[in-house]
Design an enzyme around this catalytic site. Structure first.
Site, PDB file in Angstrom:
ATOM      1  CG  HIS A 124      -1.915   0.780   1.445  1.00  0.00           C
ATOM      2  ND1 HIS A 124      -1.663   2.285   1.866  1.00  0.00           N
ATOM      3  CD2 HIS A 124      -3.161   0.982   1.211  1.00  0.00           C
ATOM      4  CE1 HIS A 124      -2.902   2.770   2.005  1.00  0.00           C
ATOM      5  NE2 HIS A 124      -3.912   1.923   1.445  1.00  0.00           N
ATOM      6  CG  ASP A 201       0.601  -2.483   6.038  1.00  0.00           C
ATOM      7  OD1 ASP A 201      -0.352  -2.672   6.588  1.00  0.00           O
ATOM      8  OD2 ASP A 201       0.433  -1.732   4.921  1.00  0.00           O
ATOM      9  CD  GLN A 204      -6.959  -4.744   3.590  1.00  0.00           C
ATOM     10  OE1 GLN A 204      -7.718  -5.545   3.965  1.00  0.00           O
ATOM     11  NE2 GLN A 204      -6.989  -3.447   3.382  1.00  0.00           N
ATOM     12  CE  LYS A 227      -7.112  -0.380   5.968  1.00  0.00           C
ATOM     13  NZ  LYS A 227      -8.050   0.143   4.675  1.00  0.00           N
ATOM     14  CB  CYS A 365      -3.838   3.228  -1.516  1.00  0.00           C
ATOM     15  SG  CYS A 365      -5.294   4.492  -1.224  1.00  0.00           S
TER      16      CYS A 365
HETATM   17  N1  PMP Z   1      -1.753  -0.835   4.297  1.00  0.00           N
HETATM   18  C1  PMP Z   1      -2.713  -1.556   3.885  1.00  0.00           C
HETATM   19  C2  PMP Z   1      -2.293  -2.836   3.334  1.00  0.00           C
HETATM   20  C3  PMP Z   1      -4.062  -1.076   3.720  1.00  0.00           C
HETATM   21  O1  PMP Z   1      -5.006  -1.743   3.243  1.00  0.00           O
HETATM   22  C4  PMP Z   1      -4.224   0.149   4.287  1.00  0.00           C
HETATM   23  C5  PMP Z   1      -5.856   1.046   4.160  1.00  0.00           C
HETATM   24  N2  PMP Z   1      -6.368   0.569   2.926  1.00  0.00           N
HETATM   25  C6  PMP Z   1      -3.326   0.667   4.895  1.00  0.00           C
HETATM   26  C7  PMP Z   1      -2.181   0.319   5.002  1.00  0.00           C
HETATM   27  C8  PMP Z   1      -3.545   2.382   5.368  1.00  0.00           C
HETATM   28  O2  PMP Z   1      -4.375   2.184   6.520  1.00  0.00           O
HETATM   29  P1  PMP Z   1      -5.069   3.581   7.120  1.00  0.00           P
HETATM   30  O3  PMP Z   1      -5.328   4.351   6.061  1.00  0.00           O
HETATM   31  O4  PMP Z   1      -6.303   3.025   8.118  1.00  0.00           O
HETATM   32  O5  PMP Z   1      -3.877   4.100   7.874  1.00  0.00           O
END
Ligand code: PMP
Length: 407
Positions: A124, A201, A204, A227, A365
């Site tokens: 991401h 990270d 997910q 999430k 993203c």
């Molecule tokens: N990493 C991953 C794999 C994600 O899916 C997301 C959110 N789509 C994020 C980071 C970012 O998370 P946040 O916007 O809650 O900070």
């Protein structure tokens, strides 16, 4: 923990009662954010109705109660992640802030000219851009780890890229666009042979399968509450105690100091020195409630159910003419990113929305991951524990209709 059924989980989700465009809501945008159980919603309301106060200061009853609730939330996160103690958990706004915190503190202190940060191509943007920013400042380099055609991380390329210049490896525990679950424990062990740190990270991952940061031997682990059936604007960073102890503080302000004079400042102990200012107190309380809700089910049974639902969805979607799913790694969470021949992904999402089905369309993203497939957009159905085979059938039927009326 109790027996898991998707029906039990659905009954706790008030939003699933509302219609969208005259149809029952089918929420397949869980990768963006999950819906919230009644227990979390009630916990938030009850905190403001009965226990609201700032924390860590004020010798009065509500300040003590709010502090206990906040620290109870930290302890719940630590237990949920298998962390050795609550002090290894820093409360953040979410995954994005957790990664930026590591980049701006550990990274600024430990990275130098010529150092390398290996970042997988499926990351991401929040696990790419913070590294690019600090690398520029420290004259270090961000090096992408390539993917194989099935969307898994190329482990041979990874082994070749590791060197004594590698300071950090940044990898997702599950991809938000391809669903891939990389072999994080093995990748971490290999990185450690070169003395590199590993940031995982978990945005997910945490909602979908049990996580144990000590078993992974991760140096840093980040996730977002929203999430994980919890509130937005709250999340956490886990770091190994010796690493946290050596990291300089980040933002300055109240709560993070021990004593302040114009000649000298000393900081609060870890993890408080990384939590400047008044944080999202109700968010921490709500996050604990979300963790309690999820772990009231058998988490292993939840993971098994979602994997079965993924298999069902993969087979059902394969019947739609012109539909192609991105990412077929053997280890994957229930994320189905797809293209539909003859249709723009945004038009697919709008079509499904008319049937009350929420999917995301766009770059998710994760532009490098999509470019790996020569794309700049795709549609994505991302499943959670309250989704059912009937909902998958509705999705597939609606896509068949779209193809029939345009074919
Ligand atoms: N990493 C991953 C794999 C994600 O899916 C997301 C959110 N789509 C994020 C980071 C970012 O998370 P946040 O916007 O809650 O900070």
């Amino acid at each position: 923990s109790g027996r898991f059924t998707p029906e039990a989980a659905r009954q706790d989700m008030p939003i699933l009662q509302r219609p969208v465009n005259g149809r029952p809501l089918i929420w397949l945008d869980n990768g963006a954010t999950t819906q919230k159980p009644r227990q979390v919603i009630e916990t938030l309301a009850s905190f403001y109705a009965t226990a609201n106060s700032n924390i860590h200061r004020g010798a009065h009853t509500l300040a003590r109660e709010a502090t206990d609730l906040y620290e109870g939330g930290r302890a719940a996160v630590a237990e949920f992640l298998g962390a050795p103690s609550p002090d290894t958990v820093v409360v953040t706004r979410g995954t994005t802030e957790a990664v930026n915190l590591v980049a701006q503190t550990w990274g600024r202190a430990d990275l130098g000219p010529g150092d390398e940060i290996l970042v997988s191509t499926l990351e991401h943007h929040s696990n790419i851009v913070p590294w690019q920013m600090i690398a520029k400042e420290r004259r270090a380099r961000v090096v992408p780890i390539p993917l194989l055609p099935d969307g898994s991380i190329d482990q041979n390329a990874y082994a070749d890229l590791l060197s004594c210049r590698t300071q950090l490896v940044a990898i997702s525990h599950a991809s938000n666009v391809l669903g891939t679950v990389p072999p994080v424990r093995e990748m971490t062990a290999l990185a450690h042979r070169y003395g590199a740190k590993v940031l995982v990270d978990g945005a997910q991952a945490v909602a979908h399968f049990p996580v144990d940061v000590q078993e992974l031997d991760a140096d840093f682990y980040a996730f977002s509450g929203h999430k994980l059936y919890g509130p937005t604007g709250i999340g956490a960073l886990y770091a190994k105690p010796e690493i946290l102890a050596a990291m300089p503080p980040w933002q300055g302000g109240g709560n993070m100091i021990d004593s302040v004079g114009f000649d000298r400042v000393t900081y609060a102990p870890v993890p408080h020195c990384f939590e400047a200012g008044t944080g999202h107190i109700s968010g921490v309380v709500g996050l604990k409630s979300a963790i309690d809700w999820l772990t009231s089910f058998d988490h292993g049974a939840v993971a098994a159910y979602e994997t079965a639902l993924l298999g069902y969805a993969q087979q059902a979607l394969a019947t739609v003419p012109g539909l192609e799913i991105l990412g077929s790694a053997p280890e994957k969470i229930a994320v189905l990113t797809f293209t539909l021949a003859g249709h723009d992904p945004m038009d697919v999402a709008h079509w499904l929305d008319q049937a009350g089905i929420a999917v995301r369309a766009g770059h998710h993203c994760a532009q490098p991951a999509l470019r790996h497939y020569g794309l700049d957009a795709a549609a994505r159905a991302s499943l959670a524990l309250y989704n059912t085979t009937e909902e998958v059938d509705e999705l597939v039927a609606s896509l068949h209709q779209l193809q029939a009326q345009s074919g």
